[in-house]
Design a protein around this motif. Sequence first.
Motif, short mmCIF file in Angstrom:
data_model
loop_
_atom_site.label_atom_id
_atom_site.label_comp_id
_atom_site.label_asym_id
_atom_site.label_seq_id
_atom_site.Cartn_x
_atom_site.Cartn_y
_atom_site.Cartn_z
N CYS A 6 43.74 43.93 48.72
CA CYS A 6 42.59 43.74 47.83
C CYS A 6 41.88 45.07 47.66
O CYS A 6 41.36 45.63 48.64
CB CYS A 6 41.63 42.68 48.38
SG CYS A 6 40.10 42.60 47.43
N PHE A 8 39.06 45.88 46.26
CA PHE A 8 37.61 45.91 46.53
C PHE A 8 37.32 45.73 48.02
O PHE A 8 36.29 46.21 48.49
CB PHE A 8 36.86 44.89 45.67
CG PHE A 8 36.58 45.39 44.27
CD1 PHE A 8 37.14 46.57 43.79
CD2 PHE A 8 35.73 44.69 43.42
CE1 PHE A 8 36.88 47.05 42.51
CE2 PHE A 8 35.44 45.15 42.14
CZ PHE A 8 36.02 46.34 41.68
N HIS A 48 35.48 39.46 52.08
CA HIS A 48 36.23 39.03 50.89
C HIS A 48 35.91 37.59 50.51
O HIS A 48 36.08 36.66 51.31
CB HIS A 48 37.75 39.14 51.14
CG HIS A 48 38.54 38.75 49.93
ND1 HIS A 48 38.98 39.66 49.00
CD2 HIS A 48 38.92 37.53 49.47
CE1 HIS A 48 39.59 39.02 48.02
NE2 HIS A 48 39.58 37.71 48.29
ZN ZN Z 1 38.73 41.67 48.89
#
Ligand code: ZN
Length: 139
Positions: A6, A8, A48
């Motif tokens: 991921c 981010f 997350h």
């Molecule tokens: Zn994430």
Amino acid sequence: MKKDDCIFCKIANGEIPSTTIYEDDDFRVFFDIAPASKGHCLIVPKEHFDNVFEMNEETAGKLFVLATKVARSLKKELNLEGLNIVQNNGTIAGQTVFHFHMHMIPRYTGDTVNVGWKPGEADMEELSKLAKKVGDNIL
Ligand code: ZN
Ligand code: AMP
């Protein structure tokens, strides 16, 4: 919790560099790499969550407190005339990065930002029924 692969998660947790404006234990705020306008930035939780449906209450509460502070700071520093707060959930809603993020988009006369919809027509009877059903889910 972080999620493998991921982007981010990696940015929020400092594994990938970003133009960071602000960071604390829970969030990173950084400039969008493809800004809609000058000052367009993203508020990203370090934990997350795919989207708003997944976010926990504690993070959600802290998020909007931070959003008000970021908004005021952008207003102070930029000669903005308005600000859109945009938050996309799901592909159909325009989400392209599937780690929750909140867009802060300063607005200026003559900018090319496009956040909008065509106003529809309300069926008041249907709205009343729906208000009850959705409201019942919230309580
Ligand atoms: Zn994430
Ligand atoms: P959304 O369409 O709501 O999922 O928005 C994703 C946003 O993330 C877009 O505005 C992208 O320009 C931005 N973005 C994607 N990768 C990066 C990155 N590495 N650094 C900063 N912003 C990014």
